[in-house]
Design a protein around this motif. Structure first.
Motif, mmCIF file in Angstrom:
data_model
loop_
_atom_site.group_PDB
_atom_site.id
_atom_site.type_symbol
_atom_site.label_atom_id
_atom_site.label_comp_id
_atom_site.label_asym_id
_atom_site.label_seq_id
_atom_site.Cartn_x
_atom_site.Cartn_y
_atom_site.Cartn_z
ATOM 1 N N ALA A 77 0.816 -1.211 0.000
ATOM 2 C CA ALA A 77 0.000 0.000 0.000
ATOM 3 C C ALA A 77 0.847 1.258 0.000
ATOM 4 C CB ALA A 77 -0.923 0.011 1.218
ATOM 5 N N GLY A 78 2.056 1.187 0.557
ATOM 6 C CA GLY A 78 2.864 2.392 0.702
ATOM 7 C C GLY A 78 2.583 3.056 2.037
ATOM 8 N N PRO A 79 3.386 4.072 2.389
ATOM 9 C CA PRO A 79 3.289 4.672 3.723
ATOM 10 C C PRO A 79 1.960 5.372 4.015
ATOM 11 C CG PRO A 79 4.835 5.883 2.345
ATOM 12 C CD PRO A 79 4.471 4.641 1.600
ATOM 13 N N HIS A 144 20.057 11.077 -6.323
ATOM 14 C CA HIS A 144 18.609 10.838 -6.271
ATOM 15 C C HIS A 144 18.042 10.820 -7.690
ATOM 16 C CE1 HIS A 144 18.644 11.329 -1.967
ATOM 17 N NE2 HIS A 144 19.246 12.501 -2.095
ATOM 18 N N LEU A 145 16.987 10.043 -7.889
ATOM 19 C CA LEU A 145 16.340 9.995 -9.205
ATOM 20 C C LEU A 145 15.793 11.369 -9.566
ATOM 21 C CD1 LEU A 145 14.260 6.670 -9.226
ATOM 22 C CD2 LEU A 145 16.608 7.058 -9.976
ATOM 23 N N GLY A 146 15.710 11.597 -10.872
ATOM 24 C CA GLY A 146 15.123 12.837 -11.354
ATOM 25 C C GLY A 146 13.619 12.692 -11.530
ATOM 26 N N VAL A 147 13.093 13.310 -12.591
ATOM 27 C CA VAL A 147 11.656 13.276 -12.871
ATOM 28 C C VAL A 147 11.221 11.834 -13.122
ATOM 29 C CG1 VAL A 147 9.858 14.042 -14.479
ATOM 30 C CG2 VAL A 147 11.709 15.606 -13.832
ATOM 31 N N LEU A 148 10.158 11.415 -12.440
ATOM 32 C CA LEU A 148 9.659 10.050 -12.587
ATOM 33 C C LEU A 148 8.725 9.937 -13.784
ATOM 34 C CD1 LEU A 148 8.832 9.098 -8.881
ATOM 35 C CD2 LEU A 148 10.914 8.601 -10.181
ATOM 36 N N TRP A 164 11.302 -0.795 -9.504
ATOM 37 C CA TRP A 164 10.106 -0.292 -8.817
ATOM 38 C C TRP A 164 10.465 0.207 -7.421
ATOM 39 C CZ3 TRP A 164 6.059 1.514 -10.898
ATOM 40 C CH2 TRP A 164 5.485 0.961 -12.052
ATOM 41 N N GLU A 165 11.407 -0.470 -6.761
ATOM 42 C CA GLU A 165 11.799 -0.048 -5.406
ATOM 43 C C GLU A 165 12.355 1.379 -5.424
ATOM 44 O OE1 GLU A 165 14.525 -1.558 -1.638
ATOM 45 O OE2 GLU A 165 14.689 -2.600 -3.559
ATOM 46 N N GLU A 166 13.257 1.654 -6.387
ATOM 47 C CA GLU A 166 13.812 3.014 -6.516
ATOM 48 C C GLU A 166 12.703 4.017 -6.831
ATOM 49 O OE1 GLU A 166 18.038 3.004 -8.637
ATOM 50 O OE2 GLU A 166 16.616 1.700 -9.683
ATOM 51 N N TRP A 167 11.818 3.629 -7.749
ATOM 52 C CA TRP A 167 10.748 4.522 -8.194
ATOM 53 C C TRP A 167 9.833 4.884 -7.024
ATOM 54 C CZ3 TRP A 167 5.586 5.463 -9.105
ATOM 55 C CH2 TRP A 167 5.240 6.254 -10.205
ATOM 56 N N PHE A 171 8.981 8.325 -5.180
ATOM 57 C CA PHE A 171 7.557 8.715 -5.178
ATOM 58 C C PHE A 171 7.115 9.096 -3.761
ATOM 59 C CE2 PHE A 171 3.085 7.322 -4.758
ATOM 60 C CZ PHE A 171 2.481 7.999 -5.811
ATOM 61 N N ASP A 172 7.485 8.274 -2.776
ATOM 62 C CA ASP A 172 7.078 8.535 -1.395
ATOM 63 C C ASP A 172 7.884 9.669 -0.761
ATOM 64 O OD1 ASP A 172 5.050 6.604 -1.380
ATOM 65 O OD2 ASP A 172 6.453 5.012 -0.854
ATOM 66 N N ALA A 173 9.180 9.714 -1.068
ATOM 67 C CA ALA A 173 10.019 10.780 -0.508
ATOM 68 C C ALA A 173 9.523 12.151 -0.962
ATOM 69 C CB ALA A 173 11.477 10.583 -0.926
ATOM 70 N N ARG A 174 8.999 12.220 -2.197
ATOM 71 C CA ARG A 174 8.491 13.498 -2.731
ATOM 72 C C ARG A 174 7.013 13.705 -2.418
ATOM 73 N NH1 ARG A 174 11.568 12.897 -8.495
ATOM 74 N NH2 ARG A 174 13.666 13.089 -7.621
ATOM 75 N N ARG A 175 6.413 12.738 -1.717
ATOM 76 C CA ARG A 175 5.001 12.812 -1.325
ATOM 77 C C ARG A 175 4.098 13.088 -2.533
ATOM 78 N NH1 ARG A 175 3.085 12.729 3.161
ATOM 79 N NH2 ARG A 175 1.518 14.347 2.836
#
Length: 203
Positions: A77-79, A144-148, A164-167, A171-175
């Motif tokens: 589900a994610g955080p 850090h990854l750039g634009v997803l 997917w783990e990196e993505w 995704f979560d770090a940038r909320r």
């Protein structure tokens, strides 16, 4: 044109998608701009119709926001437990999208704008369309990854595949929120999605 579909937006008698479909694309883009719908310049007519209809619906037919925070998180589900993230820069299209918090949830109707933070929902949606997680080369911030993005196998040489783990970590770090469609209004599969940061204008 016979057999016009009429209002496809349930519980919103003042919103006529037929009326919107009769507008020119430039007019729809202006409407979208007036409604602060991000990414309108890249949308096709049907996507513009849906986004403008959703934005016009405003409070009509929308349930009150549920209090944030069931503490239980199902696997993948994610955080946020799949719940949509809200902030000062939340777009109107996010506010009027149907929230999807589980792989069991289904769109209320074809063409419905959907939103989620649920990792497995996003992953399943992408994989059903042969999409893989990617980032735009040259937009990285240090390590850090750039634009997803999601790469659907086009010829965009700027995309670099990631795990997917990196993505999802990014995704979560940038909320971010994932706003998307399962199907267009005509029932055909839609690849439309965008990422939105509810705290900033730019995701």
């Amino acid at each position: 044109m016979s057999n016009e579909p009429g209002n496809q937006t349930p519980n919103t008698p003042d919103v006529s998608e037929t009326e919107l479909r009769n507008m020119k694309v430039d007019e729809l883009r202006q409407e979208a701009k007036d409604e602060n719908i991000a990414g309108a310049s890249g949308m096709r007519k049907e996507e513009l119709v849906q986004e403008v209809a959703n934005a016009r619906s405003r409070d009509t037919g929308r349930d009150g926001d549920e209090a944030a925070g069931s503490e239980t998180e199902d696997l993948g589900a994610g955080p946020e437990g799949g719940k949509v993230r809200y902030g000062d820069a939340s777009s109107k299209s996010l506010k009027y999208s149907q929230e999807i918090t589980s792989t069991e949830d289904e769109a209320e109707r074809e063409g419905r704008s959907l939103a989620t933070t649920h990792h497995e929902v996003i992953r399943q949606w992408a994989e059903e369309r042969a999409g893989v997680p990617a980032t735009v080369e040259g937009t990285e911030h240090g390590d850090h990854l750039g634009v997803l993005r999601i790469d659907f196998g086009g010829d965009d040489s700027n995309l670099r595949k990631v795990t997917w783990e990196e993505w999802f970590d990014t995704f979560d770090a940038r909320r971010l929120n994932f706003i998307y469609q399962e199907q267009r209004s005509d029932g055909s599969q839609s690849n439309f999605f965008r990422l939105e940061n509810p705290e900033r204008e730019d995701a």
